[in-house]
Design a protein around this motif. Sequence first.
Motif, mmCIF file in Angstrom:
data_model
loop_
_atom_site.group_PDB
_atom_site.id
_atom_site.type_symbol
_atom_site.label_atom_id
_atom_site.label_comp_id
_atom_site.label_asym_id
_atom_site.label_seq_id
_atom_site.Cartn_x
_atom_site.Cartn_y
_atom_site.Cartn_z
ATOM 1 N N PRO B 59 0.928 -1.555 0.035
ATOM 2 C CA PRO B 59 0.039 -0.003 -0.279
ATOM 3 C C PRO B 59 0.850 0.980 0.016
ATOM 4 O O PRO B 59 2.240 0.904 0.480
ATOM 5 N N LYS B 60 0.395 2.371 -0.550
ATOM 6 C CA LYS B 60 1.501 3.060 -0.961
ATOM 7 C C LYS B 60 1.783 3.934 0.826
ATOM 8 O O LYS B 60 2.559 4.904 0.719
ATOM 9 N N ALA B 61 0.976 3.952 1.653
ATOM 10 C CA ALA B 61 1.388 3.989 2.583
ATOM 11 C C ALA B 61 2.942 3.497 3.574
ATOM 12 O O ALA B 61 2.902 4.283 4.748
ATOM 13 N N ILE B 64 5.893 4.803 1.086
ATOM 14 C CA ILE B 64 6.551 6.612 1.100
ATOM 15 C C ILE B 64 8.061 6.134 2.333
ATOM 16 O O ILE B 64 8.116 5.594 3.360
ATOM 17 N N ASN B 65 8.582 7.272 2.200
ATOM 18 C CA ASN B 65 9.942 7.469 3.977
ATOM 19 C C ASN B 65 8.497 8.134 4.747
ATOM 20 O O ASN B 65 7.756 8.573 4.764
ATOM 21 N N PHE B 66 9.661 7.587 5.777
ATOM 22 C CA PHE B 66 9.155 7.458 7.669
ATOM 23 C C PHE B 66 7.742 6.518 7.444
ATOM 24 O O PHE B 66 6.446 7.179 7.840
ATOM 25 N N GLY B 67 7.048 6.051 5.952
ATOM 26 C CA GLY B 67 6.356 5.369 6.071
ATOM 27 C C GLY B 67 4.827 4.627 6.890
ATOM 28 O O GLY B 67 6.193 3.966 8.159
ATOM 29 N N LEU B 68 4.009 3.939 7.118
ATOM 30 C CA LEU B 68 4.222 2.387 7.505
ATOM 31 C C LEU B 68 4.920 0.842 8.104
ATOM 32 O O LEU B 68 5.534 0.754 6.855
ATOM 33 N N GLU B 70 5.235 -1.763 10.249
ATOM 34 C CA GLU B 70 4.534 -2.551 10.457
ATOM 35 C C GLU B 70 2.978 -2.871 9.674
ATOM 36 O O GLU B 70 2.118 -1.898 10.013
ATOM 37 N N LEU B 71 2.882 -3.925 8.879
ATOM 38 C CA LEU B 71 1.511 -3.986 8.181
ATOM 39 C C LEU B 71 0.929 -5.457 8.819
ATOM 40 O O LEU B 71 -0.082 -5.934 8.185
ATOM 41 N N ASN B 72 1.587 -5.859 9.761
ATOM 42 C CA ASN B 72 0.819 -7.281 10.575
ATOM 43 C C ASN B 72 -0.711 -7.636 10.832
ATOM 44 O O ASN B 72 -1.298 -8.455 10.844
ATOM 45 N N PHE B 73 -1.204 -5.971 10.652
ATOM 46 C CA PHE B 73 -2.665 -5.998 10.364
ATOM 47 C C PHE B 73 -3.327 -5.691 10.209
ATOM 48 O O PHE B 73 -4.608 -5.943 10.190
ATOM 49 N N MET B 74 -2.685 -5.968 8.645
ATOM 50 C CA MET B 74 -3.985 -5.797 7.968
ATOM 51 C C MET B 74 -3.260 -7.847 7.081
ATOM 52 O O MET B 74 -2.900 -8.236 7.296
ATOM 53 N N ARG B 84 -3.851 -3.451 -7.619
ATOM 54 C CA ARG B 84 -2.140 -2.313 -7.498
ATOM 55 C C ARG B 84 -1.441 -3.466 -9.039
ATOM 56 O O ARG B 84 -1.052 -2.161 -9.248
#
Lengths: 447, 193
Positions: B59-61, B64-68, B70-74, B84
Amino acid sequence: MHGESEVVSHVIFGMDPFWVSCILFIVTYVVIITEKINRAIVAGIGAGLMISVGVLNQQQAIAGVDFNTLGLLTGMMVIVAITRRCGVFQFVAIWSAKKVDAKPWGILLMLSLVTAVFSAILDNVTTVLLIAPVTLLITEELKVNPYPYLFAEIFASNIGGTATLIGDPPNIMIGSAVGLSFNDFLYNLAPITPLIMLVTLIIIYFIWGKGLEATDDARQRIMNFREREAITDVLLLKQSMAVLSLVVIGFIFAHPLKLEPATIAMLGAGLLLLLSNLGRDAEQQTDDVHHTFGEVEWVTIFFFVGLFIVVSGIEHAGLLKMLADWVVGMTGGDITVTAIAIIWVSAIASALVDNIPFVATMIPMIESMAPTFGGTENLMPLWWSLALGACLGGNGSLIGASANLIVAGFAERAGHRIQFLPFMAMAFPLMLVSICIATLYVYLRYL
Amino acid sequence: MTAKNIMSFRLIKLSPADRVCDALKIMHTHQIRNLPVVDDDGQFIGLFGIRRMITLLLPKAAQINFGLKELNFMPDEVEVLYERLGKIGNKPVTEFLEKKKHLLFCKPSTSFPEVLELLEQNPGSSLPVIVVKGKKKKLVGMVSAWDILDKLVMNIFSGESSEFQGATGKKQSITENCKVIKNKSIPDNSGLD
């Protein structure tokens, strides 16, 4: 305050210290405003020159630095740098989005409230650094325009930050310089912020809120998020929540205990560093502490150091006293007129330039008005006016507050550029609405 | 020995108008991780790398720099990935080039230690050093860690087939069989324009 007579007379080439300091001050501020050179560099060089040319001596320069502001900022930055690693901010953002069944307007409302509450306890920049990426993720999954969300969060962060001593740098500076406690801010500023937030959100609802729509599929995607998984370190979560609570309790009781907030924040930072490093070997500890200190925004800290010295220079030279006399002359020495003038001038100035240098200059200037208004205790309406104007004014444009720029940066990287003028066209009038409410509040309560 | 001797010069190049899906197909077929993009004059425009494909699936978020981080909640959904990919597949590769600041350049005459140093600076050594010539940055070749292994390291070691065995067999250190042959000539890309 300090007259010219106190100034050590070794200014180079025998020039008048008054004019030398004025020129240094103006050049420093102009270069800061142009943003061509990093602000910490400019303030540092300005401060160095103030001392080198002899406007200030070494002792005066050190005395001009408000170490309480620096300690409070650094301590809170360390606490936040550690706390954010446990994922609690993502958890709260997703949890709140699911609480409203992932309805687009509900999410905007919840994320704004979360931002406002976090901004009141932490600094605004950190809050938006944590909230903006989650917002972009949620709006991407919802397939809605992120702009209204980010716009609302900018406002929420500055409004929330107004509420407490530690919420926004101007408040930290005012509190420290005047000796106002955490509770003073809570008692005097916090009551008005919910109303300002409410009015702002109502206006945002009529501009964008009504039009926000998402498909059931998209909403289901958000509902499928497993917010519990966002917590990556349960032990660290417990440790940091415990320390944060202790710190807030500490702030509340700091004044009767005769402790400065900086002491509380630094103690809290030390405690959290200790807890999070228990059971680690020396090398890991060095690594972790090094990394954590690296996350402190040293640019801001050194900017403060430089500014304090530059402002102290013109204070010693007598420029601030002169400006204060001029303002008092303009307002006829009337406290009501002065307070309202301060709130509006602060708001407009803070919308267009960084509010930190503005407030750094205003504090000694207002202090020197004390004799006119019959003592320091009568200056209270002016301090609240300055805090409200400087904090809320930050909403007026993208460059009004660092948090605004952080949000704009995220938006741009994610392909949703926030443009300066269109933002200002909406934000400036909305900021003026909040200033009207604040003016009314100060008038009714203090004048 | 300079960059010219060690670089790969028979490169598969992309043109600015090539689409992302074409580039990915070429990467897959030829097992190449990084493809240079050049204009009609052979001037270097940018690099399209396989690392970018992974980024684009996020995902875009998170991109990007300083973005997320951890995505383990997705939730574990593949359909979103199709969506995409579908969106970007037909876009030109020029929209997704490696950031300029990540690219490392050298000249054909750049000395070998310098080339090694450039490769070493490179995060994860996944990007090659790009060899360009002249003011207009005409692409002449690329040096990746593979070129070093293929044309240099494997040439220096003797060709003895080592009886290196996995976990099941008798463990034998590969270095025992390795002999460094000094003064071994390195294949030269001379004759190259």
